[in-house]
Design an enzyme around this catalytic site. Structure first.
Site, PDB file in Angstrom:
ATOM      1  CG  ASP A 181      -1.942   0.801   1.232  1.00  0.00           C
ATOM      2  OD1 ASP A 181      -2.503   1.318   0.304  1.00  0.00           O
ATOM      3  OD2 ASP A 181      -2.321   1.213   2.514  1.00  0.00           O
ATOM      4  CB  ILE A 201     -11.392  -0.837   4.686  1.00  0.00           C
ATOM      5  CG1 ILE A 201     -12.450  -0.665   3.794  1.00  0.00           C
ATOM      6  CG2 ILE A 201     -11.944  -1.008   6.155  1.00  0.00           C
ATOM      7  CD1 ILE A 201     -13.577  -1.562   3.361  1.00  0.00           C
ATOM      8  CB  SER A 210      -9.856   4.423   9.396  1.00  0.00           C
ATOM      9  OG  SER A 210      -8.821   5.126   9.003  1.00  0.00           O
TER      10      SER A 210
HETATM   11  P1  13P Z   1      -9.089   4.476   5.516  1.00  0.00           P
HETATM   12  O1  13P Z   1      -8.382   5.466   6.392  1.00  0.00           O
HETATM   13  O2  13P Z   1     -10.445   5.149   5.074  1.00  0.00           O
HETATM   14  O3  13P Z   1      -9.373   3.223   6.101  1.00  0.00           O
HETATM   15  O4  13P Z   1      -8.392   4.235   4.156  1.00  0.00           O
HETATM   16  C1  13P Z   1      -7.254   3.134   4.167  1.00  0.00           C
HETATM   17  C2  13P Z   1      -6.315   3.512   2.720  1.00  0.00           C
HETATM   18  O5  13P Z   1      -7.013   3.938   1.991  1.00  0.00           O
HETATM   19  C3  13P Z   1      -5.252   2.441   2.782  1.00  0.00           C
HETATM   20  O6  13P Z   1      -4.580   2.861   1.610  1.00  0.00           O
HETATM   21  O1  G3H Z   2      -3.416   4.707   3.578  1.00  0.00           O
HETATM   22  C1  G3H Z   2      -2.664   4.763   4.755  1.00  0.00           C
HETATM   23  C2  G3H Z   2      -3.307   3.210   5.515  1.00  0.00           C
HETATM   24  O2  G3H Z   2      -4.182   3.684   6.259  1.00  0.00           O
HETATM   25  C3  G3H Z   2      -1.879   3.002   6.244  1.00  0.00           C
HETATM   26  O3  G3H Z   2      -1.618   3.664   7.334  1.00  0.00           O
HETATM   27  O4  G3H Z   2       0.841   4.165   6.849  1.00  0.00           O
HETATM   28  O5  G3H Z   2      -0.378   4.349   9.351  1.00  0.00           O
HETATM   29  O6  G3H Z   2       0.362   2.303   8.324  1.00  0.00           O
HETATM   30  P1  G3H Z   2      -0.127   3.648   7.900  1.00  0.00           P
HETATM   31 ZN    ZN Z   3      -4.686   4.913   0.918  1.00  0.00          ZN
END
Ligand code: 13P
Ligand code: G3H
Ligand code: ZN
Length: 310
Positions: free
Chosen positions: A83, A256, A258
């Protein structure tokens, strides 16, 4: 079945009018809660790992936990995705290290620079059987401790050129979602730019679109956090019906994170208040894991529509 790429998942999701959940994983209970729900619901799933997750839990632990989930959940396709990969090197390290999908996030870069690195990542990834997500436009909200106040919506006029020149396999776009638990101001009417999504999908027929920042911030979790000593006033997410609507069209991957954090925090806060003498982590991590599982199961059936699609 072994780890899979998202190619087949997205093809079926596009044709079937549903989306695959991409859930962030940071520890064992999160991996278990998500995959147990997906196994029970016969839902394909993307487990995604951020740079922060790798720093917290270590690449090897994360990959081995995901491999364990693949063994424990033999009936469902599981993809392992990086990610928000910020440069070629982190993408390469995950491709070399066993991921089946990576995101190169050059959304903050000038357009030509974004094209250049996304193309480089796609060439390396494809040579290794790995697929690539890239991003155009920028989300408002918090990401890697950087807070952007304003949405920079995706410009639909750029998407075709970007996809053709880079060869990426999916595209994240900015239509008003944002990272974190505070996506709209209190009293504000939550809205997404479905007009941009439609324009993008007209220009990229049958091409999988990704939505980041798509937690719904369930108000029962927020209420529980606040009831048991937390302080998350005015936490607001994307309404579930909007995500359902997006999933019916070109959106094949919904991110998802959060909501997982909220489920865990609400469960642990409640447990500590109701059972102040407990000090064995299993006593409070068990309900936390169950809360993740229940939240994910709800999402698969009521928001993503990918239950029964494995
Ligand atoms: P949220 O903060 O809405 O869960 O989004 C997560 C996300 O986009 C991770 O890449
Ligand atoms: O997009 C962000 C994700 O919620 C990952 O969050 O970089 O704190 O692990 P993090
Ligand atoms: Zn993201």
């Amino acid at each position: 079945m072994p780890l899979v790429t998202t190619t087949e998942m997205f093809k079926k999701a596009y044709a079937g009018g549903y989306a695959i959940g991409a859930f962030n994983v940071n520890n064992m209970e999160i991996v278990q809660g998500i995959t147990e729900a997906c196994q029970e619901q016969k839902a394909p799933v993307i487990l995604q790992v951020s740079k922060g997750a790798r720093a917290y839990a270590n690449h090897t632990y994360l990959i081995k936990m995901v491999e364990a989930a693949v063994i424990e959940c033999p009936d469902i396709p599981i993809a392992l995705h990086l990610d928000h990969g910020s440069d070629f090197e982190i993408c390469k390290s995950c491709i070399d290290g066993g991921f089946s999908s990576v995101m190169f996030d050059g959304s903050h870069l000038p357009y030509e620079e974004n094209v250049k690195v996304a193309k480089q990542v796609a060439e390396y990834a494809h040579a290794h059987g790995v697929v690539v997500e890239a991003e155009l436009g920028q989300l408002a909200g918090v990401e890697d401790d950087v807070k952007a106040e304003e949405h920079q919506y995706t410009d639909p006029a750029q998407v075709q050129d970007f996809v053709e020149r880079t060869g990426v396999d999916s595209l994240a776009i900015a239509i008003g979602t944002s990272h974190g638990a505070y996506k709209f101001k209190p009293g504000q009417n939550p809205q997404l730019r479905f007009d941009i999504l439609e324009d993008v999908s007209r220009r990229l027929p049958e091409f999988p679109i990704v939505l980041h920042g798509s937690s719904s911030v369930p108000q029962d979790f927020v209420a529980k956090v606040n009831q048991y000593g937390g302080a998350m006033p005015d936490a607001i997410g994307i309404p579930e019906e909007m995500l359902r609507e997006a999933a019916k069209g070109a959106v094949c991957k919904i991110n998802i994170d959060s909501d997982i954090r909220l489920a865990i925090t609400a469960a642990i806060r409640e447990h500590f208040t109701l059972h102040p003498a407990d000090f064995d982590p299993r006593q409070y991590l068990k309900p936390a894991r169950q809360a993740v599982k229940d939240m994910v199961a709800h999402k698969l059936v009521n928001v993503l529509g990918c239950n029964g699609k494995a």
